[in-house]
Design a protein around this motif. Structure first.
Motif, PDB file in Angstrom:
ATOM      1  N   VAL A 215      44.243 -48.510 -43.298  1.00 22.57           N
ATOM      2  CA  VAL A 215      42.593 -48.293 -43.820  1.00 22.57           C
ATOM      3  C   VAL A 215      42.523 -47.093 -43.055  1.00 22.57           C
ATOM      4  O   VAL A 215      42.552 -46.706 -41.869  1.00 22.57           O
TER       5      VAL A 215
ATOM      6  N   GLY B  63      40.668 -38.407 -35.074  1.00 23.75           N
ATOM      7  CA  GLY B  63      41.209 -36.909 -35.332  1.00 23.75           C
ATOM      8  C   GLY B  63      41.388 -35.964 -34.097  1.00 23.75           C
ATOM      9  O   GLY B  63      42.176 -36.572 -33.167  1.00 23.75           O
TER      10      GLY B  63
ATOM     11  N   LYS C 162      32.590 -44.647 -34.032  1.00 27.02           N
ATOM     12  CA  LYS C 162      33.979 -44.217 -34.645  1.00 27.02           C
ATOM     13  C   LYS C 162      34.726 -42.922 -34.152  1.00 27.02           C
ATOM     14  O   LYS C 162      33.847 -42.031 -34.159  1.00 27.02           O
TER      15      LYS C 162
ATOM     16  N   VAL D 290      41.953 -39.634 -47.868  1.00 30.36           N
ATOM     17  CA  VAL D 290      42.574 -41.020 -47.602  1.00 30.36           C
ATOM     18  C   VAL D 290      44.118 -40.778 -47.764  1.00 30.36           C
ATOM     19  O   VAL D 290      44.668 -40.092 -48.760  1.00 30.36           O
TER      20      VAL D 290
ATOM     21  N   ALA E  34      40.011 -44.927 -41.065  1.00 26.31           N
ATOM     22  CA  ALA E  34      39.084 -45.149 -39.947  1.00 26.31           C
ATOM     23  C   ALA E  34      37.522 -45.211 -40.294  1.00 26.31           C
ATOM     24  O   ALA E  34      36.948 -45.817 -39.831  1.00 26.31           O
TER      25      ALA E  34
ATOM     26  N   GLY F  36      43.114 -41.759 -35.969  1.00 24.87           N
ATOM     27  CA  GLY F  36      44.249 -41.062 -35.338  1.00 24.87           C
ATOM     28  C   GLY F  36      45.007 -40.555 -36.481  1.00 24.87           C
ATOM     29  O   GLY F  36      46.342 -40.452 -36.371  1.00 24.87           O
ATOM     30  N   GLY F  37      44.551 -39.799 -37.210  1.00 24.60           N
ATOM     31  CA  GLY F  37      45.134 -39.145 -38.549  1.00 24.60           C
ATOM     32  C   GLY F  37      46.134 -37.969 -38.114  1.00 24.60           C
ATOM     33  O   GLY F  37      46.880 -37.971 -38.533  1.00 24.60           O
TER      34      GLY F  37
HETATM   35  C1  X2W Z   1      44.233 -44.876 -45.306  1.00 27.84           C
HETATM   36  C2  X2W Z   1      44.077 -43.608 -44.457  1.00 27.84           C
HETATM   37  O1  X2W Z   1      43.604 -42.718 -44.735  1.00 27.84           O
HETATM   38  N1  X2W Z   1      44.293 -44.082 -43.139  1.00 27.84           N
HETATM   39  C3  X2W Z   1      44.060 -43.248 -41.999  1.00 27.84           C
HETATM   40  C4  X2W Z   1      43.975 -43.774 -40.989  1.00 27.84           C
HETATM   41  C5  X2W Z   1      43.529 -42.970 -39.838  1.00 27.84           C
HETATM   42  C6  X2W Z   1      42.284 -42.120 -39.695  1.00 27.84           C
HETATM   43  O2  X2W Z   1      41.350 -42.547 -40.704  1.00 27.84           O
HETATM   44  O3  X2W Z   1      42.172 -41.205 -38.831  1.00 27.84           O
HETATM   45  P1  X2W Z   1      41.162 -40.135 -38.665  1.00 27.84           P
HETATM   46  O4  X2W Z   1      39.681 -40.779 -38.317  1.00 27.84           O
HETATM   47  O5  X2W Z   1      41.599 -39.371 -37.428  1.00 27.84           O
HETATM   48  O6  X2W Z   1      41.147 -39.256 -39.856  1.00 27.84           O
HETATM   49  C7  X2W Z   1      45.416 -42.146 -41.862  1.00 27.84           C
HETATM   50  O7  X2W Z   1      46.459 -42.770 -42.191  1.00 27.84           O
HETATM   51  O8  X2W Z   1      45.230 -41.145 -41.562  1.00 27.84           O
END
Ligand code: X2W
Ligand code: ADP
Length: 273
Positions: free
Chosen positions: A162, A16, A13, A68, A164, A47-48
């Motif tokens: 969700v 970020g 995985k 989250v 990631a 891709g937060g």
């Molecule tokens: C529900 C939730 O937290 N969704 C995350 C999904 C992307 C994620 O987790 O990205 P990173 O691994 O870069 O933090 C969000 O919207 O940021």
């Protein structure tokens, strides 16, 4: 579990800041190509940062609670656009440059995961559970690299965001895979910012209570532990900044912080180390 040509599964995985650093992403993808000699690799991505930037550009305010994202339904088109659109396509494009054969997917493709809202205070955020591994097996047997964005849907077709780390954990559970969570830190760090090489359930609880483990790392260690317990395999939290360390996995060695499962009474199931 192995794919049908006998390789064991590895779910990696990324998320970020890596996605903003083209050179680092390329290095990680090149290491994944080397890992494909031993493993059937599946790449799950977040891709937060990209999502946050798009929401801000559109004048939406967005907050995360314990890593989250609270996701009102009105944000979903943009969250899906950022994660399953821009980020997924950019990773696939870079994977092609690295000599891989990527196929961009979400958690709903091939019915790989089921999802539902379990905590309405987070809005359109899905809790996922493993469902069907056929599509991933077919792609892996064809030497493709599945690249999975953390978007799912519920039973009536609502798209859900969700986290990631949770997405990667559930895909690893689906495949009984080893799991590698790559972040911008060497692994889980102690109160003196030193790398902890191994963590079990009791140590995770204690460090979380002491706030040594905070924010996004709380989701990561909890996802890692749940997966280790379900698969009875170690899970690794490591850095994308030192991708060559991932090659230790080819020798059956650890990298970053190794999260060890609680041993089950059934001793017929071994750990991966
Ligand atoms: C529900 C939730 O937290 N969704 C995350 C999904 C992307 C994620 O987790 O990205 P990173 O691994 O870069 O933090 C969000 O919207 O940021
Ligand atoms: N004990 C800890 N060890 C390492 N990182 C920690 C710890 N506690 C909190 N963190 C934070 O967690 C971050 C990683 O989580 P997150 O930002 O969600 O990563 P990613 O976006 O790569 O999934 C680190 O950059 C660090 O700021």
């Amino acid at each position: 579990m192995a794919n049908t040509i006998g390789k064991s599964w590895l779910v990696a995985k990324v998320g970020g800041a890596l996605l903003k650093d083209g050179a680092a992403l390329q290095s990680v993808l090149q290491v994944l190509q080397q890992l494909q000699t031993r493993y059937a690799v599946v790449l799950v991505h977040g891709g937060g940062d990209t999502t946050q930037a798009l929401l801000e550009a559109l004048d939406f305010s967005s907050e995360k609670i314990d890593g989250v994202r609270v996701t009102p339904k009105a944000h979903i088109p943009y969250v899906v656009g950022a994660l399953a659109g821009t980020v997924n396509s950019e990773i696939c494009a870079q994977a092609k440059v690295a000599g891989l054969n990527p196929v961009g997917l979400t958690l709903l493709d091939g019915g790989m995961c089921k999802a539902q809202i379990t905590e309405p205070r987070f809005g359109s955020v899905g809790k996922v559970s493993p469902a069907d591994s056929n599509l991933l097996t077919m792609l892996s047997n064809g030497d493709y690299l599945p690249v999975v964005a953390s978007i799912a849907c519920d039973e009536v077709g609502n798209l859900l965001n969700v986290n990631a780390d949770d997405a990667a954990a559930v895909v690893a559970q689906l495949l009984s895979a080893e799991l590698l969570l790559l972040s911008d830190v060497a692994g889980v760090l102690d109160q003196d910012k030193q790398l902890i090489s191994q963590l079990d359930s009791a140590q995770i609880s204690s460090l979380t209570e002491q706030n040594v483990i905070q924010g996004g790392m709380v989701v990561k260690v909890n996802s890692a532990l749940a997966t280790a317990n379900q698969t009875q395999k170690s899970v690794f939290i490591s850095s994308w900044k030192t991708p060559e360390q991932m090659l230790a996995l080819l020798k059956g060695q650890s990298c970053g912080t190794c999260i060890v499962p609680n041993l089950q009474a059934d001793s017929s199931k071994g750990t991966s180390l």
